[in-house]
Write a protein that holds these residues in place. Structure first.
Motif, short mmCIF file in Angstrom:
data_model
loop_
_atom_site.label_atom_id
_atom_site.label_comp_id
_atom_site.label_asym_id
_atom_site.label_seq_id
_atom_site.Cartn_x
_atom_site.Cartn_y
_atom_site.Cartn_z
N HIS A 19 6.31 8.85 -0.92
CA HIS A 19 7.64 9.39 -0.58
C HIS A 19 8.49 9.70 -1.81
N CYS A 26 -1.74 9.62 1.27
CA CYS A 26 -1.82 8.33 0.59
C CYS A 26 -3.26 7.82 0.62
N GLU A 69 12.22 6.97 3.50
CA GLU A 69 11.67 6.44 2.25
C GLU A 69 11.71 7.48 1.13
N ASP A 111 12.40 -1.40 -0.10
CA ASP A 111 12.49 0.03 -0.41
C ASP A 111 13.90 0.45 -0.80
N ASN A 114 7.22 -3.04 5.75
CA ASN A 114 6.20 -2.79 4.72
C ASN A 114 6.26 -3.88 3.64
N CYS A 131 7.86 3.66 -2.23
CA CYS A 131 6.54 4.14 -1.82
C CYS A 131 6.16 5.31 -2.72
N HIS A 132 5.00 5.25 -3.34
CA HIS A 132 4.66 6.29 -4.33
C HIS A 132 4.52 7.67 -3.69
N CYS A 141 -0.55 -0.61 0.75
CA CYS A 141 0.71 0.13 0.75
C CYS A 141 1.40 -0.13 -0.59
N SER A 142 1.67 0.94 -1.33
CA SER A 142 2.27 0.77 -2.66
C SER A 142 3.66 0.14 -2.56
N LEU A 143 4.33 0.40 -1.44
CA LEU A 143 5.67 -0.17 -1.25
C LEU A 143 5.59 -1.70 -1.10
N GLU A 158 4.22 11.19 4.74
CA GLU A 158 2.77 11.24 4.54
C GLU A 158 2.18 12.23 5.55
#
Ligand code: 13P
Length: 330
Positions: free
Chosen positions: A191, A282, A216, A166, A130, A188-189, A102-104, A251
């Motif tokens: 959102h 994602c 997000e 976030d 997250n 998050c990349h 998860c990028s977040l 997503e």
């Protein structure tokens, strides 16, 4: 079989015989091993369809805390596996591909977050689910997008709060509660990518469409939304609404269950800025496949591990979240 290679790869890299009925074989293994499969709404449709339970982050943590299965297969991302392991230290917790990330969560390294917390004594630390277990270990209470507002509001109005990781969810909660929480600068990349212009264009094309957005998303996207909520809340809204068309800004995995529950309704994934594709998926989260799930149950690998000292601290804010959520009826 070469376990060492699997350890390096993070999943069982063994070709699966094409003649196997994968779904039947997975169900067979599950019964034999008293395993349960949990799947997040963001997983591939084939994974959602075979899971015993699908849900948002809160629901998956609640189910993990209660299960009496011996093996828990978390078809989600690494932090979800960690949350399950921390809640069930005596159970075997598997994630079909440990690289599912998860990028977040990655935008909040535990050492940096711990420094940030240390630099602000007297603050209560609220962390979004997250996050890694190590971040949760320096947190007072965990939240998900389902319960963040209520949990923040359970603290006195003048409570000094750090909220991470976030910034979009934190800004949104600040805006609806009137709080001024200090925010960690993570995102998050997926959102972050939704295009305001393209959503406006879609709205012009389909004036009847309802815009659903996950908190997000950036505030400019949230301003366009008719409904802001967690994946479970967006799904519930779509099911109960008498409207027929929805533009969905989260997503795109959630569209699978939305379409299943509402076959007559139309769901349009909100487009990202980069329009090489029409939707917003994602790739980090979608690494779990039926083949990896089968192999993971067969070999009981890869297993999620959490350092016991970290787990001892991380479990406290997660349990606190579950207790508050239960009191609030969430
Ligand atoms: P939910 O709380 O809706 O499950 O969201 C989790 C998540 O990972 C969003 O990116």
């Amino acid at each position: 079989m070469n376990r060492e290679e699997w350890v390096n790869k993070g999943f069982v890299d063994e070709p699966v015989d094409k003649s196997i009925d994968l779904k039947a074989a997975i169900n067979e293994l599950k019964k034999e091993k008293n395993a349960v499969i949990l799947g997040h709404y963001y997983q591939k449709g084939e994974i959602q369809d075979i899971a015993d339970y699908i849900g948002d982050s809160l629901a998956l943590a609640q189910i993990a805390a209660k299960t009496d299965a011996d093996i828990l297969v978390m078809c989600g991302v690494h932090f979800m596996g960690e949350t399950a392991k921390v809640l069930c230290p005596d159970k075997k917790v598997l994630v079909p591909d440990l690289n599912a990330g998860c990028s977040l969560a990655d935008s909040c390294p535990a050492d940096k977050f711990a420094e940030f917390v240390k630099a602000h004594p007297g603050y209560t630390v609220i962390s979004y689910v997250n996050t890694t277990a190590a971040v949760k270990a320096v947190t007072d209470v965990v939240v998900t997008s389902t319960n963040a507002k209520q949990i923040v509001e359970s603290f006195p109005k003048d409570e000094k709060i750090i909220f991470g990781p976030d910034r979009n969810l934190g800004n949104y909660i600040n805006s609806i509660t009137g709080r001024e929480m200090l925010l960690w600068d993570g995102a998050c990349h997926v959102h972050e990518q939704f295009s305001v212009e393209k959503i406006v264009e879609l709205k012009a094309q389909y004036p009847d469409a309802v815009v659903l957005a996950h908190p997000e998303c950036k505030s400019v996207v949230l301003k366009l939304a008719d409904m802001v909520g967690s994946t479970a809340a967006l799904l519930k809204y779509a099911v109960n609404s008498d409207k027929q068309r929805f533009i969905v800004a989260t997503e795109a995995g959630i569209l699978h269950e939305m379409q299943k529950k509402c076959p007559q309704k139309t769901f349009i994934p909100a487009p990202p800025n980069d329009s090489t594709c029409g939707c917003n998926e994602c790739n980090f989260m979608r690494l779990n496949t039926l083949e990896k799930l089968y192999n993971c149950l067969k070999y009981e690998f890869p297993e999620v591990t959490v350092d016991p000292e970290v787990a001892r601290e991380a479990v406290k804010p997660i349990k606190r979240m579950l207790e508050i959520s239960a009191k609030l009826g969430l």
